[in-house]
Design an enzyme around this catalytic site. Sequence first.
Site, PDB file in Angstrom:
ATOM      1  N   GLY A  32     -15.752 -37.532 -22.566  1.00 48.73           N
ATOM      2  CA  GLY A  32     -14.975 -37.949 -21.403  1.00 48.73           C
ATOM      3  C   GLY A  32     -14.311 -36.791 -20.674  1.00 48.73           C
ATOM      4  O   GLY A  32     -13.555 -36.994 -19.721  1.00 48.73           O
TER       5      GLY A  32
ATOM      6  N   TYR B 158     -32.569 -20.259 -31.604  1.00 50.16           N
ATOM      7  CA  TYR B 158     -31.184 -20.280 -31.116  1.00 50.16           C
ATOM      8  C   TYR B 158     -30.621 -18.855 -31.069  1.00 50.16           C
ATOM      9  O   TYR B 158     -30.472 -18.189 -32.105  1.00 50.16           O
ATOM     10  CB  TYR B 158     -30.289 -21.165 -31.994  1.00 50.16           C
ATOM     11  CG  TYR B 158     -30.656 -22.639 -31.999  1.00 50.16           C
ATOM     12  CD1 TYR B 158     -31.489 -23.191 -31.033  1.00 50.16           C
ATOM     13  CD2 TYR B 158     -30.157 -23.490 -32.972  1.00 50.16           C
ATOM     14  CE1 TYR B 158     -31.829 -24.538 -31.040  1.00 50.16           C
ATOM     15  CE2 TYR B 158     -30.483 -24.848 -32.989  1.00 50.16           C
ATOM     16  CZ  TYR B 158     -31.325 -25.352 -32.023  1.00 50.16           C
ATOM     17  OH  TYR B 158     -31.653 -26.687 -32.037  1.00 50.16           O
TER      18      TYR B 158
ATOM     19  N   ALA C 248     -24.149 -36.462 -26.325  1.00 51.57           N
ATOM     20  CA  ALA C 248     -24.786 -36.200 -25.026  1.00 51.57           C
ATOM     21  C   ALA C 248     -24.279 -34.872 -24.473  1.00 51.57           C
ATOM     22  O   ALA C 248     -23.887 -34.759 -23.308  1.00 51.57           O
ATOM     23  CB  ALA C 248     -24.567 -37.347 -24.042  1.00 51.57           C
ATOM     24  N   GLN C 249     -24.272 -33.877 -25.348  1.00 53.23           N
ATOM     25  CA  GLN C 249     -23.818 -32.518 -25.034  1.00 53.23           C
ATOM     26  C   GLN C 249     -22.375 -32.490 -24.513  1.00 53.23           C
ATOM     27  O   GLN C 249     -22.023 -31.679 -23.671  1.00 53.23           O
ATOM     28  CB  GLN C 249     -24.789 -31.825 -24.077  1.00 53.23           C
ATOM     29  CG  GLN C 249     -26.172 -31.633 -24.733  1.00 53.23           C
ATOM     30  CD  GLN C 249     -27.007 -30.539 -24.108  1.00 53.23           C
ATOM     31  OE1 GLN C 249     -26.932 -30.332 -22.910  1.00 53.23           O
ATOM     32  NE2 GLN C 249     -27.799 -29.862 -24.922  1.00 53.23           N
ATOM     33  N   GLY C 250     -21.551 -33.366 -25.035  1.00 53.67           N
ATOM     34  CA  GLY C 250     -20.125 -33.336 -24.692  1.00 53.67           C
ATOM     35  C   GLY C 250     -19.742 -34.332 -23.611  1.00 53.67           C
ATOM     36  O   GLY C 250     -18.561 -34.604 -23.407  1.00 53.67           O
ATOM     37  N   LEU C 251     -20.739 -34.918 -22.933  1.00 52.87           N
ATOM     38  CA  LEU C 251     -20.426 -35.877 -21.864  1.00 52.87           C
ATOM     39  C   LEU C 251     -19.629 -37.062 -22.417  1.00 52.87           C
ATOM     40  O   LEU C 251     -18.703 -37.564 -21.775  1.00 52.87           O
ATOM     41  CB  LEU C 251     -21.743 -36.365 -21.224  1.00 52.87           C
ATOM     42  CG  LEU C 251     -21.596 -37.327 -20.054  1.00 52.87           C
ATOM     43  CD1 LEU C 251     -20.830 -36.672 -18.916  1.00 52.87           C
ATOM     44  CD2 LEU C 251     -22.966 -37.774 -19.559  1.00 52.87           C
ATOM     45  N   LEU C 252     -19.969 -37.490 -23.633  1.00 52.93           N
ATOM     46  CA  LEU C 252     -19.325 -38.678 -24.202  1.00 52.93           C
ATOM     47  C   LEU C 252     -17.885 -38.411 -24.655  1.00 52.93           C
ATOM     48  O   LEU C 252     -17.174 -39.330 -25.040  1.00 52.93           O
ATOM     49  CB  LEU C 252     -20.167 -39.234 -25.368  1.00 52.93           C
ATOM     50  CG  LEU C 252     -21.543 -39.765 -24.937  1.00 52.93           C
ATOM     51  CD1 LEU C 252     -22.380 -40.166 -26.144  1.00 52.93           C
ATOM     52  CD2 LEU C 252     -21.401 -40.958 -23.982  1.00 52.93           C
TER      53      LEU C 252
HETATM   54  N1  NAP Z   1     -34.293 -30.302 -32.142  1.00 52.45           N
HETATM   55  C1  NAP Z   1     -33.987 -30.110 -30.886  1.00 52.45           C
HETATM   56  O1  NAP Z   1     -34.858 -30.043 -29.999  1.00 52.45           O
HETATM   57  C2  NAP Z   1     -32.537 -29.974 -30.522  1.00 52.45           C
HETATM   58  C3  NAP Z   1     -32.132 -30.021 -29.170  1.00 52.45           C
HETATM   59  C4  NAP Z   1     -30.763 -29.931 -28.895  1.00 52.45           C
HETATM   60  C5  NAP Z   1     -29.843 -29.765 -29.923  1.00 52.45           C
HETATM   61  N2  NAP Z   1     -30.280 -29.687 -31.225  1.00 52.45           N
HETATM   62  C6  NAP Z   1     -29.318 -29.527 -32.358  1.00 52.45           C
HETATM   63  O2  NAP Z   1     -28.286 -30.507 -32.236  1.00 52.45           O
HETATM   64  C7  NAP Z   1     -27.020 -29.861 -32.214  1.00 52.45           C
HETATM   65  C8  NAP Z   1     -26.064 -30.661 -31.350  1.00 52.45           C
HETATM   66  O3  NAP Z   1     -26.599 -30.923 -30.064  1.00 52.45           O
HETATM   67  P1  NAP Z   1     -25.973 -30.315 -28.727  1.00 52.45           P
HETATM   68  O4  NAP Z   1     -25.215 -29.117 -29.049  1.00 52.45           O
HETATM   69  O5  NAP Z   1     -27.102 -30.239 -27.759  1.00 52.45           O
HETATM   70  O6  NAP Z   1     -25.018 -31.482 -28.189  1.00 52.45           O
HETATM   71  P2  NAP Z   1     -23.721 -32.239 -28.741  1.00 52.45           P
HETATM   72  O7  NAP Z   1     -23.540 -32.015 -30.165  1.00 52.45           O
HETATM   73  O8  NAP Z   1     -23.842 -33.631 -28.249  1.00 52.45           O
HETATM   74  O9  NAP Z   1     -22.557 -31.541 -27.888  1.00 52.45           O
HETATM   75  C9  NAP Z   1     -21.963 -30.355 -28.310  1.00 52.45           C
HETATM   76  C10 NAP Z   1     -20.880 -29.945 -27.337  1.00 52.45           C
HETATM   77  O10 NAP Z   1     -19.945 -31.020 -27.170  1.00 52.45           O
HETATM   78  C11 NAP Z   1     -18.614 -30.499 -27.115  1.00 52.45           C
HETATM   79  N3  NAP Z   1     -17.894 -31.101 -28.251  1.00 52.45           N
HETATM   80  C12 NAP Z   1     -18.226 -31.054 -29.574  1.00 52.45           C
HETATM   81  N4  NAP Z   1     -17.346 -31.728 -30.320  1.00 52.45           N
HETATM   82  C13 NAP Z   1     -16.428 -32.227 -29.460  1.00 52.45           C
HETATM   83  C14 NAP Z   1     -15.265 -32.996 -29.624  1.00 52.45           C
HETATM   84  N5  NAP Z   1     -14.871 -33.432 -30.826  1.00 52.45           N
HETATM   85  N6  NAP Z   1     -14.551 -33.328 -28.518  1.00 52.45           N
HETATM   86  C15 NAP Z   1     -14.933 -32.921 -27.299  1.00 52.45           C
HETATM   87  N7  NAP Z   1     -16.036 -32.176 -27.073  1.00 52.45           N
HETATM   88  C16 NAP Z   1     -16.765 -31.834 -28.150  1.00 52.45           C
HETATM   89  C17 NAP Z   1     -18.705 -28.994 -27.215  1.00 52.45           C
HETATM   90  O11 NAP Z   1     -18.819 -28.406 -25.914  1.00 52.45           O
HETATM   91  P3  NAP Z   1     -17.590 -28.162 -24.886  1.00 52.45           P
HETATM   92  O12 NAP Z   1     -16.337 -28.045 -25.691  1.00 52.45           O
HETATM   93  O13 NAP Z   1     -17.956 -26.904 -24.182  1.00 52.45           O
HETATM   94  O14 NAP Z   1     -17.616 -29.356 -23.964  1.00 52.45           O
HETATM   95  C18 NAP Z   1     -20.046 -28.794 -27.892  1.00 52.45           C
HETATM   96  O15 NAP Z   1     -20.626 -27.558 -27.557  1.00 52.45           O
HETATM   97  C19 NAP Z   1     -27.321 -28.444 -31.710  1.00 52.45           C
HETATM   98  O16 NAP Z   1     -26.303 -27.530 -32.068  1.00 52.45           O
HETATM   99  C20 NAP Z   1     -28.631 -28.168 -32.400  1.00 52.45           C
HETATM  100  O17 NAP Z   1     -28.398 -27.799 -33.747  1.00 52.45           O
HETATM  101  C21 NAP Z   1     -31.598 -29.812 -31.529  1.00 52.45           C
END
Ligand code: NAP
Length: 304
Positions: A204, A57, A198-202
Amino acid sequence: MRYLSIGGERVSVIGLGAWQFGAREWNWNEASRAEALRIVERALELGVNLIDTAEIYGWGRSEEILGEALSGRREKAWLASKVFPILPLPGRLRAAARASLGRLKTDRLDLYQLHFDNPVVPLSIQMRGLGKLQTDGLIRHVGVSNYSLKRWKKAEEALGGPVAANQVEYHLLKRNAEVMLEWARANGRLVIAYSPLAQGLLSGRYSAENVPADVRRFNPFFSRKKISRAARVLDALRDIGARHGATRAQVALAWVIRGGNVAAIPGAKTVRQLEENAAAADLTLSADETARLDDASARFVLPD
Ligand SMILES: NC(=O)c1ccc[n+]([C@@H]2O[C@H](COP(=O)([O-])OP(=O)(O)OC[C@H]3O[C@@H](n4cnc5c(N)ncnc54)[C@H](OP(=O)(O)O)[C@@H]3O)[C@@H](O)[C@H]2O)c1
């Protein structure tokens, strides 16, 4: 905060994913640094102790930022990192672990995970390397990521002991991980749900016309077709959230951690998001609410 017990240690059901820290693909810039430090500080205050990072990262920046953020409060965290297992021979694993420890400014990792399954190098060799790190006290628990249940069990056989966690993608739009939940629960192992929003999709916030200009441009869940198919899930999240005074994101997280040995590690861009996510640990969904989400998500996951 609620906690799970893993190997006798307390792990928060809502953790913090730190991929966003230092990563260009998430539009990181140095102005985000102060907020990242505040996010970690607030997470620990709220009892979020599971903090997940990886050597890859930000090419080490995420670990460095965490090292700074955890200075003086390392003991409050259950700190997990990952090695990118291109050639996971024991020597390389040791060198990678030492480098991660250096960036994180600590002398041990609570969980050290193989970032993905490398099927070329025998598990016996990979686990020999990790087992030695464990015996030598550099890491407390061995973990894997993106492993199938079959390979997780094989990794345990090779290690000759528990592989404490498997970090996999798990959220309302992707449910393959469910095949491992029962085994994890029965055996006291942990499933760490990544991308639980789902990377923030959920949340909304996004639509086919409004896809964030970052790594999510390459995420198939942000395609026009999938965003429109997710409408039923997003409606259910909104309706259920309204009953609880909660946001869609909070309901989505409550669903992920609803039963068994699952911890979710949402990433956060702001302290406010972190606080909202942490509060989801205390949101309990009724059987009817869970059933509505299950149904909406099953219709998304299974093609019509
Ligand atoms: N092992 C692996 O292969 C792997 C792969 C992917 C991720 N990961 C780990 O999992 C963690 C989380 O996954 P991810 O970052 O891919 O996706 P996620 O946690 O589903 O989405 C994170 C994004 O959602 C938005 N968000 C977060 N909290 C929110 C809230 N309360 N309300 C509205 N939007 C919100 C933010 O982006 P915006 O505000 O810009 O919308 C944030 O950057 C990563 O940081 C990493 O540590 C591991």
